[in-house]
Design a protein around this motif. Structure first.
Motif, short mmCIF file in Angstrom:
data_model
loop_
_atom_site.label_atom_id
_atom_site.label_comp_id
_atom_site.label_asym_id
_atom_site.label_seq_id
_atom_site.Cartn_x
_atom_site.Cartn_y
_atom_site.Cartn_z
N THR A 124 0.79 -1.30 0.01
CA THR A 124 0.10 -0.03 0.06
C THR A 124 0.83 1.14 0.09
O THR A 124 1.95 1.10 0.16
N LEU A 125 0.23 2.40 -0.37
CA LEU A 125 1.04 3.41 -0.17
C LEU A 125 0.87 4.28 0.99
O LEU A 125 1.28 5.44 1.37
N ASP A 126 -0.04 3.59 1.85
CA ASP A 126 -0.84 4.50 2.92
C ASP A 126 0.09 3.82 4.30
O ASP A 126 -0.32 2.98 4.68
N ASP A 127 0.66 4.84 5.08
CA ASP A 127 1.36 4.43 6.20
C ASP A 127 0.25 3.82 7.16
O ASP A 127 0.55 2.76 8.08
N LYS A 128 -0.82 4.35 7.35
CA LYS A 128 -2.11 3.57 8.22
C LYS A 128 -2.39 2.59 7.90
O LYS A 128 -2.72 1.75 8.77
N VAL A 129 -2.62 2.27 6.65
CA VAL A 129 -2.85 0.63 6.31
C VAL A 129 -1.58 -0.19 6.71
O VAL A 129 -1.95 -1.29 7.08
N SER A 130 -0.52 0.21 6.14
CA SER A 130 0.64 -0.59 6.55
C SER A 130 0.59 -0.79 8.03
O SER A 130 0.88 -2.10 8.46
N ARG A 131 0.59 0.11 8.80
CA ARG A 131 0.48 -0.11 10.51
C ARG A 131 -0.60 -1.02 10.76
O ARG A 131 -0.41 -1.67 11.66
N PHE A 132 -1.87 -0.87 10.18
CA PHE A 132 -2.79 -1.84 10.48
C PHE A 132 -2.49 -3.36 10.32
O PHE A 132 -2.82 -4.14 11.01
N ILE A 133 -2.08 -3.49 9.14
CA ILE A 133 -1.94 -4.99 8.92
C ILE A 133 -0.45 -5.52 8.90
O ILE A 133 -0.39 -6.71 9.07
N GLU A 134 0.45 -4.87 8.79
CA GLU A 134 1.85 -5.28 9.01
C GLU A 134 2.19 -4.26 10.35
O GLU A 134 3.10 -3.46 10.26
N VAL A 135 1.76 -4.99 11.43
CA VAL A 135 1.61 -4.39 12.59
C VAL A 135 2.72 -3.52 12.94
O VAL A 135 2.59 -2.31 13.57
N LEU A 136 3.95 -4.20 13.15
CA LEU A 136 5.06 -3.63 13.69
C LEU A 136 6.15 -3.29 12.89
O LEU A 136 7.36 -3.17 12.86
N ALA A 137 5.83 -3.43 11.53
CA ALA A 137 6.88 -3.34 10.52
C ALA A 137 7.06 -1.85 10.09
O ALA A 137 6.28 -0.85 10.34
N PRO A 138 8.13 -1.13 9.48
CA PRO A 138 8.45 0.12 9.53
C PRO A 138 7.45 0.84 8.45
O PRO A 138 6.93 -0.30 7.47
N PRO A 139 7.11 1.97 8.48
CA PRO A 139 6.04 2.47 7.77
C PRO A 139 6.62 2.46 6.14
O PRO A 139 7.67 2.67 5.70
N VAL A 140 5.41 2.38 5.37
CA VAL A 140 5.87 2.24 3.87
C VAL A 140 6.38 3.24 3.16
O VAL A 140 7.26 3.22 2.50
N SER A 141 6.25 4.53 3.79
CA SER A 141 6.79 5.74 3.43
C SER A 141 8.38 5.59 3.54
O SER A 141 9.23 6.24 2.44
N GLU A 142 8.73 5.18 4.71
CA GLU A 142 10.20 4.94 5.00
C GLU A 142 11.07 3.89 4.05
O GLU A 142 12.05 4.02 3.61
N ARG A 143 10.12 2.85 3.71
CA ARG A 143 10.63 1.78 2.82
C ARG A 143 11.00 2.55 1.22
O ARG A 143 11.72 2.22 0.73
N ILE A 144 9.94 3.23 0.96
CA ILE A 144 9.94 3.86 -0.61
C ILE A 144 11.20 4.67 -0.30
O ILE A 144 12.09 4.82 -1.49
N LYS A 145 11.38 5.63 0.64
CA LYS A 145 12.78 6.47 0.90
C LYS A 145 14.16 5.45 0.61
O LYS A 145 14.93 5.87 0.04
N ALA A 146 14.03 4.45 1.24
CA ALA A 146 14.91 3.60 1.19
C ALA A 146 15.37 2.81 -0.03
O ALA A 146 16.42 2.76 -0.55
N LEU A 147 14.38 2.60 -0.78
CA LEU A 147 14.46 2.21 -2.08
C LEU A 147 15.25 3.24 -3.09
O LEU A 147 16.01 2.76 -3.80
N LYS A 148 14.71 4.59 -2.92
CA LYS A 148 15.43 5.44 -3.76
C LYS A 148 16.86 5.45 -3.20
O LYS A 148 17.94 5.72 -3.98
N GLN A 149 17.06 5.35 -1.84
CA GLN A 149 18.52 5.46 -1.34
C GLN A 149 19.48 4.38 -1.95
O GLN A 149 20.64 4.76 -2.53
N LEU A 150 18.91 3.12 -1.97
CA LEU A 150 19.56 1.93 -2.47
C LEU A 150 19.79 2.35 -3.99
O LEU A 150 20.96 2.19 -4.43
N HIS A 151 18.90 2.85 -4.93
CA HIS A 151 19.20 2.64 -6.02
C HIS A 151 20.05 3.96 -6.43
O HIS A 151 20.86 4.00 -7.30
N ASP A 152 19.82 5.05 -5.58
CA ASP A 152 20.99 6.28 -5.75
C ASP A 152 22.56 5.69 -5.52
O ASP A 152 23.40 6.40 -5.85
#
Ligand code: SF4
Length: 298
Positions: free
Chosen positions: A152-180
């Motif tokens: 999902t792109l929504d941190d609230k949804v990821s928090r709801f279903i992926e209960v203790l995982a880092p927010p999806v917005s942080e994952r997207i930032k990390a993807l960009k950092q790795l790519h760069d």
């Protein structure tokens, strides 16, 4: 949730994999602190902890790097090449589960592979930006790729279903950092959450965002509502958000999957992105050997 940590000595660490797209798997931990509600590993990995809640324990294989070093020496130089196949981190844990920040077992295993001169493929799948701490090691490996699960792109949804995982917005930032940093990336959209990714607009927005982060390969997987996963997930939904159950039920039909497949293929057309396995995965369609071992992550 309180976490019980068990430091253990594993007997083997590089094991044969039945997962699609990989030949070997390394699990530096057994258990996962992220406690996703759709987790398949919650069922297959808990035989050692039958009475403990998934997310409440973590077995830390403190000898994993040493053991890997020994196993690689035994295997010998001829397996340094790509012929050895793909090594996957991990099938019954997230290799960057929270305590990786303390134990650095995934990092040390990657370093062992780099020191060995391993040139085969290495796939890492995670939900944690903690992987960016290892960019220096990842850059030493010839054929490594890092995959993030993005449902999902929504941190609230990821928090709801992926209960203790880092927010999806942080994952997207990390993807960009790795790519760069020159580290190849991919994304695993699995399970496709019926309540949140079901129309073309959602799918296009998701893919747009991934492209902006430099992602060139994306895997999609339909939700797996086999009995054990469904029991745990529905128990949670009944408690927290019962109105979502009808959406999940309606996603469990071949008609729904066929329509969604078309939407995904349409959304990917002309973007120059690779679709993993060239199709939207559905666990029932995989060979039995793979099906038994597939986890969403995955
Ligand atoms: S789906 Fe992955 S990240 Fe989530 S609990 Fe399971 S192993 Fe951990």
């Amino acid at each position: 949730m309180l976490l019980k940590v068990n430091e253990i000595e594993a007997k083997s660490i590089l094991t044969k994999s039945g997962l699609p797209g990989s030949d070997w798997v390394i699990n530096p931990y057994n258990g996962c602190q992220f406690a996703c509600m759709y987790c398949y590993a919650a069922q297959i990995a808990r035989w050692k902890h039958p009475d403990e809640e998934w997310g409440s324990y973590l077995d830390v294989k403190i000898n994993a790097p040493e053991l890997l070093k020994k196993e690689l020496v035994k295997i010998g130089n001829k397996f340094k090449s790509r012929d050895f196949g793909t090594i996957f981190f991990s099938s019954v844990t997230d290799p960057y589960t929270g305590l990786e920040a303390k134990y650095n077992l995934t990092r040390q295993c990657l370093q062992v592979l780099a020191d060995f001169g391993y040139e085969g493929n290495i796939g890492i799948q995670t939900k944690s930006p903690l992987v960016t701490k290892d960019i220096d090691v990842l850059q030493k490996l010839k054929n490594v790729s890092v995959g993030f699960t993005v449902t999902t792109l929504d941190d609230k949804v990821s928090r709801f279903i992926e209960v203790l995982a880092p927010p999806v917005s942080e994952r997207i930032k990390a993807l960009k950092q790795l790519h760069d940093s020159g580290v190849p990336t991919y994304v695993f959209v699995g399970p496709i959450l019926p309540s949140f990714v079901k129309n073309e607009k959602d799918i296009n927005e998701l893919i747009d965002k991934l492209q902006e982060a430099g992602v060139k390969e994306v895997w999609f997987e339909h939700i797996n509502l086999s009995t054990k996963i469904k029991d745990r997930l529905y128990e949670y939904l009944k408690k927290e958000s019962p109105e979502l159950i009808a959406d999940f039920d309606s996603a469990n039909t071949s008609k729904y999957r066929e329509e969604l497949d078309l939407k995904i293929h349409k959304a990917l057309a002309g973007r120059g992105m690779k679709l993993g396995l060239d199709k939207v995965i559905y666990h029932h369609d995989l060979p039995k050997k793979l099906n038994n071992k597939l986890i969403q992550n995955k």
